[in-house]
Structure formats: structure tokens, C-alpha cells
Write an enzyme that holds these catalytic residues in place. Structure first.
Site, PDB file in Angstrom:
ATOM      1  N   ARG A 196      -3.493  -7.869 -20.783  1.00  0.00           N
ATOM      2  CA  ARG A 196      -4.655  -8.178 -21.848  1.00  0.00           C
ATOM      3  C   ARG A 196      -3.862  -6.671 -23.250  1.00  0.00           C
ATOM      4  NH1 ARG A 196      -7.236  -3.495 -20.899  1.00  0.00           N
ATOM      5  NH2 ARG A 196      -9.737  -4.502 -21.558  1.00  0.00           N
ATOM      6  N   GLU A 254       2.632  -7.562   8.453  1.00  0.00           N
ATOM      7  CA  GLU A 254       3.176  -5.953   9.136  1.00  0.00           C
ATOM      8  C   GLU A 254       3.282  -5.162   7.440  1.00  0.00           C
ATOM      9  OE1 GLU A 254       1.238  -3.930  11.036  1.00  0.00           O
ATOM     10  OE2 GLU A 254      -0.120  -5.858  10.698  1.00  0.00           O
ATOM     11  N   PRO A 293       1.005  -1.221   0.306  1.00  0.00           N
ATOM     12  CA  PRO A 293      -0.343   0.039   0.263  1.00  0.00           C
ATOM     13  C   PRO A 293       0.804   1.306  -0.429  1.00  0.00           C
ATOM     14  CG  PRO A 293      -0.527  -1.317   1.533  1.00  0.00           C
ATOM     15  CD  PRO A 293       0.803  -1.703   1.169  1.00  0.00           C
ATOM     16  N   ASP A 348     -10.496   0.930 -24.406  1.00  0.00           N
ATOM     17  CA  ASP A 348     -10.524   0.917 -22.826  1.00  0.00           C
ATOM     18  C   ASP A 348     -11.047   1.842 -22.562  1.00  0.00           C
ATOM     19  OD1 ASP A 348     -10.201  -1.929 -23.350  1.00  0.00           O
ATOM     20  OD2 ASP A 348      -8.611  -1.473 -22.351  1.00  0.00           O
TER      21      ASP A 348
END
Ligand code: ADE
Length: 248
Positions: free
Chosen positions: A153, A115, A88, A168
Site C-alpha cells: 500500500r 521449531e 519471532p 495513516d
């Protein structure tokens, strides 16, 4: 494209990698994926991969030795290959980042757990860190699957000749226009005339305008950098004016 995935849970990838388009891409050898269990790179009798953090506090930290040994073993003598930690704390994944990754012949994805990973893993072998959004998952595996799917893709041939990725949502800097298929009327809702006209220029114009309308409604921030023609800028100005609060 070859992707190596370093994880403590290689079987988590079974579903996404063995179905549908990703399955076919691998069968057609457009994409090869190898999963490596980080635990296989431990030396101790107990195959330990995590330990308590120095300084105390809750949670466990992934140890440097197994992870760094795993990356070095998998990378071999290919110093150019990106070694990407899913965390993150990384830069946020966007279609632009996906395009950047798809241009490499090879990627190594490292899935963190617990963690976090010992900081010295970052310092010794990680070349990039990516987050798939501002929320916290239980580990990097789902994030790695998202990257594999989005990158795969874009590999030429993976989506098939008639199904390009160029239009897209996000690829052209706009959200995609609405889609319709048969029947022409569903519960009194008709397919827009422009799409039934057979006039390819008209269809293209309608799609661009509806893409702009949708982007204006849902992601106006994207319009700041979208590549619009003069005509389309006027169209956008009309949309904005229609939405503007009445004067006074
Ligand atoms: N690991 C935990 N949360 C994550 C996220 N949002 N993106 C990438 N890896 C993660």
C-alpha cells in the site's frame, strides 16, 4: 516492486494475494509476487525439508540444504536483494520498517516453520529477520502476508490518487483522527461541526488535534517522538493537565 516468497505452503497466500487492493496492484503490474515451494528444492526421494534437532528436544528443524538452495536459486546473481526471514526472534515490524522495505525494488521473504530453521541458513543467506509482534505463530506465512500488505500500500499508485498513505496512523507519528461519513446524525450522535464547515484550514486543525488527543489517550509513548507545532504542544499540555490527578 517484486516480492519472492519461499514457503512450504504456497497456497496459504491464495486469499490475501488474489483479492481487493493486492489483486489490483498485481493486475496493474505495480507489484509482482512469486511464490516458491521450498520442497521443490529438495534432492532426496522423499523431498524431506525438516529433521530432528541435534542435542535432542522436541520439534523439528528446517534443514539448511533445501532452504539455502531455494534462496540461491531465487536470488540469482542479485546480491543486493534483502533476504528476510520471518521469525519471532527478528526486529519488530513497525511502519518505519515497512517504509524502509518499500524503498527496495525487490524483496525475498523466507517463511520458517516448525521449531525454527537450521542456524546455518541464517549464516549463509539471510540478511534481515523480522517479527510481526511478541507472540508465536505456527509459521512465517501470516507474517509474510502482513509485510506484503503493508509494503504494497506504500507503492505509488496502489491506493489510487485520492487515497494517500501519508496520513495513516503511524505514518505521521500519531494515530489517525476519527472519521465520519453520512448521515450527519446517527442515533443522536452528530458529526463534529468542524468537519461540516467546509473550512479546509479548520478541518485540518481539527484533524491534527483529534489525532493528538487519540494518541494521548491510546499511545502516549508515540508523543515522545511526534513532530508537533508550538500550538499543538500547548494543546497537548492542556490534555495532560485535564487528565492529571487533583493536587493533594
Ligand atoms: N513466525 C512465528 N511467529 C512469528 C512472528 N511473531 N513474526 C514473524 N514470524 C513468525
Amino acid at each position: 516492486m517484486h516480492i519472492d516468497i519461499l514457503t512450504l505452503f504456497p497456497e496459504m497466500f491464495d486469499g490475501p494475494l488474489t483479492e481487493s487492493i493486492l489483486k489490483r496492484a498485481q493486475e496493474n503490474e505495480l507489484l509482482t509476487i512469486r511464490r516458491h515451494n521450498i520442497r521443490d528444492y529438495t534432492t532426496g526421494k522423499h523431498h524431506t525439508v525438516d529433521d530432528t534437532p541435534y542435542g535432542g528436544g522436541g520439534g523439528m528443524v528446517m534443514m539448511a540444504e533445501p532452504l539455502v538452495t531455494a534462496v540461491e536459486g531465487v536470488r540469482g546473481d542479485d546480491p543486493q536483494v534483502p533476504v528476510i526471514l520471518l521469525t519471532p526472534q527478528g526486529r519488530t515490524l513497525t511502519q518505519k520498517v515497512v517504509q524502509e522495505l518499500a524503498a527496495y525494488p525487490r524483496l525475498i521473504l523466507v517463511c520458517g516453520r516448525y521449531e525454527g530453521v537450521d542456524e546455518r541458513v541464517r549464516q549463509s543467506v539471510i540478511t534481515d529477520e523480522i517479527s510481526i509482534g511478541d507472540y508465536v505463530l505456527t509459521g512465517g506465512e501470516l507474517a509474510a502476508m502482513v509485510i506484503v500488505d503493508a509494503v504494497a500500500r506504500l507503492i505509488p499508485g496502489v491506493l489510487g490518487a485520492r487515497w494517500g498513505a501519508e496520513e495513516d496512523s503511524h505514518a505521521m507519528g500519531l494515530l489517525e483522527y476519527p472519521h465520519y461519513t453520512r448521515p450527519p446524525v446517527f442515533r443522536e450522535q452528530a458529526v463534529p461541526d468542524a468537519l461540516l464547515s467546509g473550512d479546509h484550514g479548520g478541518i485540518e486543525r481539527w484533524r491534527r488535534r483529534e489525532a493528538i488527543r487519540r494518541t494521548w489517550q491510546r499511545r502516549p509513548d508515540m508523543l515522545l517522538t511526534a513532530n508537533l507545532s508550538e500550538d499543538e504542544r500547548w494543546f497537548l499540555a492542556d490534555l495532560a493537565e485535564a487528565d492529571a490527578p487533583p493536587p493533594g
